[in-house]
Motif scaffolding. Structure first.
Motif, PDB file in Angstrom:
ATOM      1  N   UNK A  56       8.541   9.161  -1.164  1.00  0.00           N
ATOM      2  CA  UNK A  56       7.366   8.681   0.091  1.00  0.00           C
ATOM      3  C   UNK A  56       7.897   7.457   0.950  1.00  0.00           C
ATOM      4  N   UNK A  66       5.528  12.797  -5.048  1.00  0.00           N
ATOM      5  CA  UNK A  66       6.265  12.196  -3.906  1.00  0.00           C
ATOM      6  C   UNK A  66       7.164  10.946  -4.106  1.00  0.00           C
ATOM      7  N   UNK A  92       0.852  -1.218   0.045  1.00  0.00           N
ATOM      8  CA  UNK A  92       0.024   0.128  -0.094  1.00  0.00           C
ATOM      9  C   UNK A  92       0.813   1.319   0.065  1.00  0.00           C
ATOM     10  N   UNK A  93       1.817   1.247   0.705  1.00  0.00           N
ATOM     11  CA  UNK A  93       2.695   2.422   0.846  1.00  0.00           C
ATOM     12  C   UNK A  93       3.440   2.669  -0.410  1.00  0.00           C
ATOM     13  N   UNK A 151      10.606   7.954   3.136  1.00  0.00           N
ATOM     14  CA  UNK A 151      10.382   9.146   4.058  1.00  0.00           C
ATOM     15  C   UNK A 151       9.645   8.622   5.252  1.00  0.00           C
ATOM     16  N   UNK A 160       2.356   1.732  -3.375  1.00  0.00           N
ATOM     17  CA  UNK A 160       1.456   2.301  -4.256  1.00  0.00           C
ATOM     18  C   UNK A 160       0.959   3.883  -4.064  1.00  0.00           C
ATOM     19  N   UNK A 161       1.327   4.314  -2.893  1.00  0.00           N
ATOM     20  CA  UNK A 161       1.074   5.586  -2.659  1.00  0.00           C
ATOM     21  C   UNK A 161       2.145   6.519  -3.143  1.00  0.00           C
ATOM     22  N   UNK A 162       3.276   5.910  -3.322  1.00  0.00           N
ATOM     23  CA  UNK A 162       4.350   6.762  -4.050  1.00  0.00           C
ATOM     24  C   UNK A 162       4.168   7.193  -5.502  1.00  0.00           C
ATOM     25  N   UNK A 163       4.425   8.486  -5.681  1.00  0.00           N
ATOM     26  CA  UNK A 163       4.040   8.818  -7.353  1.00  0.00           C
ATOM     27  C   UNK A 163       4.980   9.787  -7.684  1.00  0.00           C
TER      28      UNK A 163
END
Lengths: 151, 145
Positions: B41, B38, B29-30, B44, B32-35
């Protein structure tokens, strides 16, 4: 997601870029929920506890009549349940007691899947109860649900 | 080392972390949040996790050294650690925290001390694994997830 029929009081119009206040005492969870919400085109303000959240909303101890007749700064409040000092449930109650803020949907997050806790929050007026850790699909579902509630 | 070899190394290494339950689905999930907005991400959030966990482990050690242990305080710290490890997908750390909390409730000092050792161990394992993974990533530049 346009709805038919009459729209509710536009004081909390969800709009395209809702402003969300996210409250959580855990630093990592704050960062995570912020990103999840930003990925769903929300504007996000975070607070690390209930008191700070209330201050931001204008309901702090020294701000008694400051908010009379004004519109809410935020369209949605999402808060963790388990926080030291003021719990998410207590924060929810304070929000529902406020004439300005009681229409703002409040979502509670928790790592405990406790039916008592869930019904307690829903009875007090929480819009939704979400289980941690949050995923992108949870936030998408949340947004859909809230936009439907609008109309 | 060429990019293809690095990519394979990364894929294999990451797979092993899931296989050995160091990480679970939440870590995906983490990622997949990266783009593009960011790109750092994951690093971080994981760095925050390292800092926060180290602070909590120190607090836990101190709290358990006291003559008269404040189990509520110990539990509060473990609750935090359980929360953050769960949020980043550090499954083994989270699991120890669950046991740890049970011992807190029972006010079992020995159990708590044992768990503290275990959680320190699991934490240092997952930290090493994640740091290794980031090194592979850094060596190969930005490899698409």
């Amino acid at each position: 997601m346009a709805g038919g029929g009459c729209s509710k009081d536009t004081a909390v119009d969800f709009g395209d870029q809702p402003h969300v206040l996210a409250v959580d005492d855990n630093l990592i969870d704050r960062k995570l929920v912020e990103k999840l919400l930003k990925n769903s085109s929300c504007k996000v303000t975070t607070a690390e506890n209930g008191l700070r959240a209330l201050e931001y909303l204008g309901l702090g101890n020294d701000q008694r009549s400051a908010m009379e007749g004004t519109v809410s700064k935020v369209n949605l409040i999402i808060t963790d349940y388990c926080m030291p000092g003021m719990t998410g449930y207590e924060l929810l109650k304070k929000i529902k007691e406020s004439s300005v803020l009681k229409e703002v949907p409040v979502v509670i997050m928790s790592s405990e899947n406790s039916p008592t806790r869930i019904s307690q929050c829903l009875e007090e007026g929480a819009q939704m109860f979400m289980l941690k850790p949050l995923k992108q699909s949870d936030v998408k579902q949340l947004k859909c649900h809230l936009m439907k509630c609008r109309s | 080392m060429d990019v293809v070899k690095l990519q394979k190394q990364l894929v294999d290494y990451r797979a092993s972390l899931y296989h050995e339950a160091f990480l679970d689905e939440q870590f995906t999930q983490l990622q997949e949040l990266q783009d593009e907005n960011n790109p750092d991400f994951v690093v971080e959030v994981v760095s925050l996790f390292f800092e926060d966990s180290e602070r909590l482990l120190n607090e836990l050690a101190k709290a358990l050294e006291q003559q008269s242990i404040d189990f509520k305080r110990v539990d509060a710290h473990v609750h935090q650690l359980k929360g953050s490890s769960s949020s980043i997908g550090a499954q083994r750390v989270q699991k120890v925290c669950i046991t740890f909390r049970n011992y807190c409730e029972e006010q079992n000092v020995e159990g708590c001390l044992k768990c503290l050792q275990q959680v320190k161990h699991e934490y240092s394992l997952v930290k090493t694994k994640l740091e290794t993974m980031f090194k592979i990533l850094a060596a190969g530049g930005s490899i698409p997830m």
